[in-house]
Design a protein around this motif. Structure first.
Motif, PDB file in Angstrom:
ATOM      1  N   ALA A 162     -65.457  19.826  -9.242  1.00 30.35           N
ATOM      2  CA  ALA A 162     -66.866  19.359  -8.710  1.00 30.35           C
ATOM      3  C   ALA A 162     -67.912  20.418  -9.084  1.00 30.35           C
ATOM      4  CB  ALA A 162     -66.851  19.444  -7.225  1.00 30.35           C
TER       5      ALA A 162
ATOM      6  N   THR B 199     -71.234  13.409 -12.901  1.00 32.22           N
ATOM      7  CA  THR B 199     -72.101  12.345 -12.244  1.00 32.22           C
ATOM      8  C   THR B 199     -73.464  12.422 -13.157  1.00 32.22           C
ATOM      9  OG1 THR B 199     -71.143  12.434 -10.264  1.00 32.22           O
ATOM     10  CG2 THR B 199     -73.144  11.125 -10.259  1.00 32.22           C
TER      11      THR B 199
ATOM     12  N   GLU C 213     -72.268   8.784  -6.091  1.00 31.61           N
ATOM     13  CA  GLU C 213     -72.272  10.055  -5.169  1.00 31.61           C
ATOM     14  C   GLU C 213     -73.084  11.193  -5.653  1.00 31.61           C
ATOM     15  OE1 GLU C 213     -72.777  11.330  -1.798  1.00 31.61           O
ATOM     16  OE2 GLU C 213     -70.964  10.037  -1.454  1.00 31.61           O
TER      17      GLU C 213
ATOM     18  N   HIS D 210     -74.042  13.778  -3.544  1.00 28.97           N
ATOM     19  CA  HIS D 210     -73.602  14.815  -2.737  1.00 28.97           C
ATOM     20  C   HIS D 210     -74.919  15.772  -2.407  1.00 28.97           C
ATOM     21  CE1 HIS D 210     -69.255  14.381  -3.261  1.00 28.97           C
ATOM     22  NE2 HIS D 210     -69.479  14.036  -4.428  1.00 28.97           N
TER      23      HIS D 210
ATOM     24  N   ASP E 243     -68.735   5.945  -9.575  1.00 28.39           N
ATOM     25  CA  ASP E 243     -68.254   7.353  -9.422  1.00 28.39           C
ATOM     26  C   ASP E 243     -67.055   7.545  -8.563  1.00 28.39           C
ATOM     27  OD1 ASP E 243     -68.641  10.062  -9.718  1.00 28.39           O
ATOM     28  OD2 ASP E 243     -70.553  10.218  -8.731  1.00 28.39           O
ATOM     29  N   GLU E 244     -66.494   8.797  -8.746  1.00 26.31           N
ATOM     30  CA  GLU E 244     -65.354   9.161  -7.807  1.00 26.31           C
ATOM     31  C   GLU E 244     -64.204   8.038  -7.804  1.00 26.31           C
ATOM     32  OE1 GLU E 244     -65.557  11.498  -5.821  1.00 26.31           O
ATOM     33  OE2 GLU E 244     -67.610  12.162  -5.418  1.00 26.31           O
TER      34      GLU E 244
ATOM     35  N   HIS F 141     -61.080   8.000  -5.289  1.00 30.60           N
ATOM     36  CA  HIS F 141     -61.202   7.725  -3.937  1.00 30.60           C
ATOM     37  C   HIS F 141     -60.653   6.650  -3.424  1.00 30.60           C
ATOM     38  CE1 HIS F 141     -63.990   6.608  -0.426  1.00 30.60           C
ATOM     39  NE2 HIS F 141     -63.807   5.213  -1.036  1.00 30.60           N
TER      40      HIS F 141
END
Length: 376
Positions: free
Chosen positions: A33, A38, A61, A63, A109-110, A113
């Protein structure tokens, strides 16, 4: 292959989109991360929109990272759907709305997940597959630690069990893979500056996942994986029919959960390396009748079958009093090149022949073109 600049990378993906109505898949990979996956996706989104592409944000996301949130700006976004789960209102990507609006490109994104129970698909990568099949191009991102076949290696490096994972074949689906790299000291400085996490999470991250030696090892994994995937794509698309006939692998598992998972993951990586089809075989002997093994072992076995299937294997279940006979019969029938077995728990290889299975497999494959691979 020379690395493309950011603008050249966006232009290249634009050309892929324009060549075919089939959805194209671009994947950003990072070592952890905070490296900027992103952020780069959103930069590319602005470039594609300026080029006249109908692009929408399916799910991003931020964050709460100010730089990333600023890039979202006024990008056209498909609203998330609200789902109630365990008396809480949660938000998920609205797959059906994306399919209905059918943009040319969607940012998702992600990738690793896990969707809220009750969703159409269990995993977001499965949503992405559905979007691609519908002719929608997808730009997505994932960290290297979420790759299924690397799960054991990541745990060895970080001592963290990564629960959300992506099957290796999803990477092979990508038309373009980009590694987002960052030196370890720069990543740690970003963390200290509050650009990745906030408050107490910073100190926790510095003492756990974001230690320099761990970041360096994860960085090496990411660099090697992207280089390998690019090499395989060149072999597939450039060499084409001139490639050698692919191998076939057969992984042998039992109801031993930990050993089975390691064998499946290592075989998946070997299959990817050899560009091979592969099988997972489970021989149910009288000792492993359902009424003789624990219920938990049966559940683990089913989960391992599912994991192997998701990773691209064909699962074979047979009943036989002799594991070696059953495995050899399947290997000959499927024209297997390599049989993969787990290493027995002996301190010295001098005692290997105390393993009946290994002894029998070595003897029975001696006069065949089949090779044995013993994995830890």
């Amino acid at each position: 292959m020379p690395e493309l600049s950011q603008n050249e990378s966006a232009d290249h993906f634009l050309q892929l989109i324009q060549k075919s109505r089939k959805g194209k898949f671009k994947l950003y990979i990072g070592m952890s991360a905070g490296v900027g996956k992103t952020y780069r996706m959103l930069q590319e989104a602005h470039q594609l929109i300026r080029s006249g592409i109908n692009l929408k944000i399916g799910f991003v996301e931020t964050h709460n990272r100010a730089e990333t949130a600023a890039l979202v700006g006024d990008l056209p976004t498909i609203s998330r759907k609200k789902v109630f789960y365990k008396s809480k209102e949660l938000e998920e990507m609205d797959l059906q709305s994306i399919l209905n609006q059918h943009p040319e490109v969607v940012i998702v994104d992600e990738l690793a997940h896990t969707n809220i129970p009750g969703s159409k698909n269990e995993k977001r990568w499965q949503d992405v597959v559905e979007l691609l099949q519908a002719g929608i191009s997808v730009i997505s991102a994932v960290n290297i630690q979420h790759l299924e076949s690397l799960n054991n290696q990541v745990y060895h490096i970080t001592s963290v069990e990564v629960s959300e994972r992506v099957p290796d074949h999803v990477l092979r689906m990508a038309d373009e893979i980009v590694n987002i790299d960052l030196p370890a000291d720069e990543l740690i400085q970003r963390l200290k500056d509050g650009k990745i996490y906030h408050g107490a999470k910073i100190e926790a991250a510095l003492s756990n996942f974001f230690r320099s030696e761990q970041i360096l090892q994860l960085r090496e994994l990411a660099l090697k994986e992207v280089a390998y995937q690019v090499e395989k794509k060149i072999e597939t698309e450039v060499l084409g029919p001139n490639r050698l006939r692919p191998e076939k692998l057969l992984a042998c598992i039992s109801s031993n959960n930990e050993g089975a998972q390691k064998i499946i993951r290592q075989t998946a990586r070997l299959a990817s390396y050899y560009d091979a089809s592969w099988y997972v075989v489970y021989v149910q002997t009288p000792r492993e009748d359902p009424d003789k093994i624990k219920l938990a072992s049966q559940r683990h076995l089913i989960n391992n079958f599912k994991m192997a299937t998701e990773m691209g294997a064909e699962v074979i279940r047979v009943k036989n009093n002799s594991v070696s006979d059953a495995v050899l019969n399947i290997a000959l029938e499927k024209q297997i090149s390599f049989i993969i077995l787990g290493k027995p728990h002996f301190n010295h290889w001098n005692f290997v022949f105390k393993s009946t299975l290994l002894r029998n497999m070595l003897l029975k494959t001696e006069s065949t073109p089949i090779d044995l691979i013993i994995v830890s």
